[in-house]
Design an enzyme around this catalytic site. Structure first.
Site, PDB file in Angstrom:
ATOM      1  N   ALA A  66       0.870  -1.175   0.000  1.00 13.53           N
ATOM      2  CA  ALA A  66       0.000   0.000   0.000  1.00 13.53           C
ATOM      3  C   ALA A  66       0.905   1.223   0.000  1.00 13.53           C
ATOM      4  CB  ALA A  66      -0.883  -0.020   1.242  1.00 13.53           C
ATOM      5  N   GLY A 112       0.478  -4.937   1.022  1.00 12.48           N
ATOM      6  CA  GLY A 112      -0.725  -4.966   0.184  1.00 12.48           C
ATOM      7  C   GLY A 112      -0.497  -5.640  -1.157  1.00 12.48           C
ATOM      8  N   GLU A 115      -0.854  -9.234  -0.392  1.00 13.68           N
ATOM      9  CA  GLU A 115      -2.284  -9.436  -0.096  1.00 13.68           C
ATOM     10  C   GLU A 115      -3.104  -9.439  -1.385  1.00 13.68           C
ATOM     11  OE1 GLU A 115      -2.125  -6.220   2.858  1.00 13.68           O
ATOM     12  OE2 GLU A 115      -3.090  -7.606   4.249  1.00 13.68           O
ATOM     13  N   GLU A 135       4.394  -5.309   7.422  1.00 12.79           N
ATOM     14  CA  GLU A 135       3.634  -4.264   8.119  1.00 12.79           C
ATOM     15  C   GLU A 135       4.061  -4.018   9.558  1.00 12.79           C
ATOM     16  OE1 GLU A 135       2.336  -6.426   6.019  1.00 12.79           O
ATOM     17  OE2 GLU A 135       0.811  -5.476   4.775  1.00 12.79           O
TER      18      GLU A 135
HETATM   19  N1  COA Z   1       4.628   3.083  -0.617  1.00 14.97           N
HETATM   20  C1  COA Z   1       5.019   4.225  -1.173  1.00 14.97           C
HETATM   21  N2  COA Z   1       6.108   4.342  -1.947  1.00 14.97           N
HETATM   22  C2  COA Z   1       6.848   3.233  -2.152  1.00 14.97           C
HETATM   23  C3  COA Z   1       6.497   1.992  -1.590  1.00 14.97           C
HETATM   24  C4  COA Z   1       5.329   1.934  -0.789  1.00 14.97           C
HETATM   25  N3  COA Z   1       4.899   0.807  -0.244  1.00 14.97           N
HETATM   26  N4  COA Z   1       7.415   1.080  -1.962  1.00 14.97           N
HETATM   27  C5  COA Z   1       8.301   1.725  -2.728  1.00 14.97           C
HETATM   28  N5  COA Z   1       7.966   3.017  -2.847  1.00 14.97           N
HETATM   29  C6  COA Z   1       8.660   4.073  -3.597  1.00 14.97           C
HETATM   30  C7  COA Z   1       9.871   4.604  -2.833  1.00 14.97           C
HETATM   31  O1  COA Z   1       9.497   5.564  -1.876  1.00 14.97           O
HETATM   32  C8  COA Z   1      10.673   5.180  -3.965  1.00 14.97           C
HETATM   33  O2  COA Z   1      10.118   6.410  -4.352  1.00 14.97           O
HETATM   34  P1  COA Z   1      11.070   7.713  -4.595  1.00 14.97           P
HETATM   35  O3  COA Z   1      11.965   7.289  -5.729  1.00 14.97           O
HETATM   36  O4  COA Z   1      10.112   8.798  -4.949  1.00 14.97           O
HETATM   37  O5  COA Z   1      11.815   7.898  -3.318  1.00 14.97           O
HETATM   38  C9  COA Z   1      10.413   4.198  -5.116  1.00 14.97           C
HETATM   39  O6  COA Z   1       9.200   3.546  -4.792  1.00 14.97           O
HETATM   40  C10 COA Z   1      11.491   3.170  -5.295  1.00 14.97           C
HETATM   41  O7  COA Z   1      11.667   2.496  -4.069  1.00 14.97           O
HETATM   42  P2  COA Z   1      13.075   2.326  -3.346  1.00 14.97           P
HETATM   43  O8  COA Z   1      12.812   2.104  -1.884  1.00 14.97           O
HETATM   44  O9  COA Z   1      13.987   3.447  -3.704  1.00 14.97           O
HETATM   45  O10 COA Z   1      13.597   0.985  -4.033  1.00 14.97           O
HETATM   46  P3  COA Z   1      14.633  -0.062  -3.433  1.00 14.97           P
HETATM   47  O11 COA Z   1      14.985  -0.974  -4.548  1.00 14.97           O
HETATM   48  O12 COA Z   1      15.731   0.613  -2.710  1.00 14.97           O
HETATM   49  O13 COA Z   1      13.809  -0.898  -2.329  1.00 14.97           O
HETATM   50  C11 COA Z   1      11.864  -2.071  -1.484  1.00 14.97           C
HETATM   51  C12 COA Z   1      12.728  -1.713  -2.728  1.00 14.97           C
HETATM   52  C13 COA Z   1      10.640  -2.813  -1.997  1.00 14.97           C
HETATM   53  C14 COA Z   1      12.692  -2.998  -0.564  1.00 14.97           C
HETATM   54  C15 COA Z   1      11.475  -0.794  -0.723  1.00 14.97           C
HETATM   55  O14 COA Z   1      10.922   0.135  -1.648  1.00 14.97           O
HETATM   56  C16 COA Z   1      10.467  -0.998   0.379  1.00 14.97           C
HETATM   57  O15 COA Z   1      10.814  -1.513   1.439  1.00 14.97           O
HETATM   58  N6  COA Z   1       9.192  -0.581   0.150  1.00 14.97           N
HETATM   59  C17 COA Z   1       8.151  -0.624   1.148  1.00 14.97           C
HETATM   60  C18 COA Z   1       7.673  -2.035   1.360  1.00 14.97           C
HETATM   61  C19 COA Z   1       6.621  -2.069   2.443  1.00 14.97           C
HETATM   62  O16 COA Z   1       6.891  -1.854   3.601  1.00 14.97           O
HETATM   63  N7  COA Z   1       5.395  -2.375   2.027  1.00 14.97           N
HETATM   64  C20 COA Z   1       4.296  -2.514   2.936  1.00 14.97           C
HETATM   65  C21 COA Z   1       3.500  -1.276   3.006  1.00 14.97           C
HETATM   66  S1  COA Z   1       2.133  -1.479   4.088  1.00 14.97           S
END
Ligand code: COA
Length: 259
Positions: A66, A112, A115, A135
């Site tokens: 999400a 999400g 999910e 989460e």
């Molecule tokens: N919500 C909002 N933005 C998200 C996102 C999320 N769940 N997951 C990734 N993004 C965005 C990042 O903020 C980033 O945006 P920016 O370039 O404007 O800063 C872009 O997507 C790329 O992500 P980034 O984190 O730079 O990539 P990465 O390869 O370093 O890491 C992940 C990849 C998936 C490990 C990391 O993005 C992450 O941990 N995301 C969140 C996962 C999460 O907790 N999901 C559950 C949400 S309830």
């Protein structure tokens, strides 16, 4: 109304729905959830669509969760509403759709995103996919069905481990614990999903939708065996049943109309 965050492509009775926010790793914001809601209703009503494949654009993510930037300031009431709306508009809608939905997990499927994949009927992952429910590392629990659907797929113990540790698992681990049905190379992912979809397309749409209702009734605690009896009986009144049984007796391939 046209879509901004998703695309739809239809061919051979299969509709490919792609979530298209690659710069945000296809994170599910409310607008995207609304668009997916509309798209799934559209496919449900499309006579030519028999199977839906759901994937994410780019080669990095299916859906990275999400959209955290949207909800981090929410109140208790807004949090509850976010979860409830998601369940109704999208996750339950997909699970109860009368047409099979296959998740093509082409990279990160987190929160999400996992999910969403779990609300689909069948999951195929590429070998670079990573899956998890992170989460609790954000101070919240899975709110789009994860606490219910993950234990159904992998068992209570494994689900608790995944949710409590917030760790990602590999595609191979996901296959081993039955979270996904198959693992393929990235290049083969959509082909593998299309092969499954093509096989499904040969069968009776009315019977498949009855099977969805029957299977889901059991998991929802709504006396699945009684639902099966009802749905089994109803099949006898369909044109598909008459065609399927007659085609067998006449030693020919059936031509199902979905009626
Ligand atoms: N919500 C909002 N933005 C998200 C996102 C999320 N769940 N997951 C990734 N993004 C965005 C990042 O903020 C980033 O945006 P920016 O370039 O404007 O800063 C872009 O997507 C790329 O992500 P980034 O984190 O730079 O990539 P990465 O390869 O370093 O890491 C992940 C990849 C998936 C490990 C990391 O993005 C992450 O941990 N995301 C969140 C996962 C999460 O907790 N999901 C559950 C949400 S309830």
């Amino acid at each position: 109304m046209p879509y901004k965050n998703i695309t739809l492509q239809s061919e051979n009775n299969i509709t490919l729905v792609t979530i298209n926010r690659p710069d945000k790793l296809n994170a599910l914001n409310i607008e995207t959830i609304d668009e997916l809601h509309r798209a799934f209703l559209e496919t449900e009503n499309d006579q030519n669509c028999k199977v839906i494949i759901l994937t994410g654009s780019g080669n990095k993510a299916f859906v990275a969760g999400a959209d955290i930037s949207e909800f981090y300031k929410f109140t208790v009431e807004q949090g509850k509403q976010l979860s409830a709306d998601g369940h109704t508009k999208l996750f339950n809608l997909i699970e109860d759709l009368s047409k099979p939905v296959i998740a093509a997990i082409n990279g990160f499927a987190l929160g999400g995103g996992l999910e969403l994949a779990m609300s689909c009927h069948i999951r195929v992952a590429s070998n670079n996919a990573k899956m998890g429910l992170p989460e609790v590392s954000l101070g919240v629990i899975p709110g789009y069905g994860g606490t219910q659907r993950l234990p159904q797929l992998v068992g209570k113990g494994k689900a608790m481990e995944m949710i409590f540790t917030a760790q990602m698992i590999t595609a191979q681990d996901a296959l081993n614990c039955k979270l996904v049905n198959y693992v393929t190379s990235s290049e083969e992912l959509l082909n593998q999903c299309k092969e499954i979809a093509t096989q499904i397309c040969k069968n009776s749409p009315t019977a498949i939708s009855a099977a969805v209702r029957s299977i889901n009734a059991g998991f929802a605690g709504n006396n699945g065996l009684n639902t099966e009896i009802e749905e089994f009986g109803k099949c006898f009144g369909t044109a598909d049943f008459k065609e399927g049984t007659l085609a067998f007796l006449e030693k020919r391939k059936p031509q199902f109309t979905g009626c």
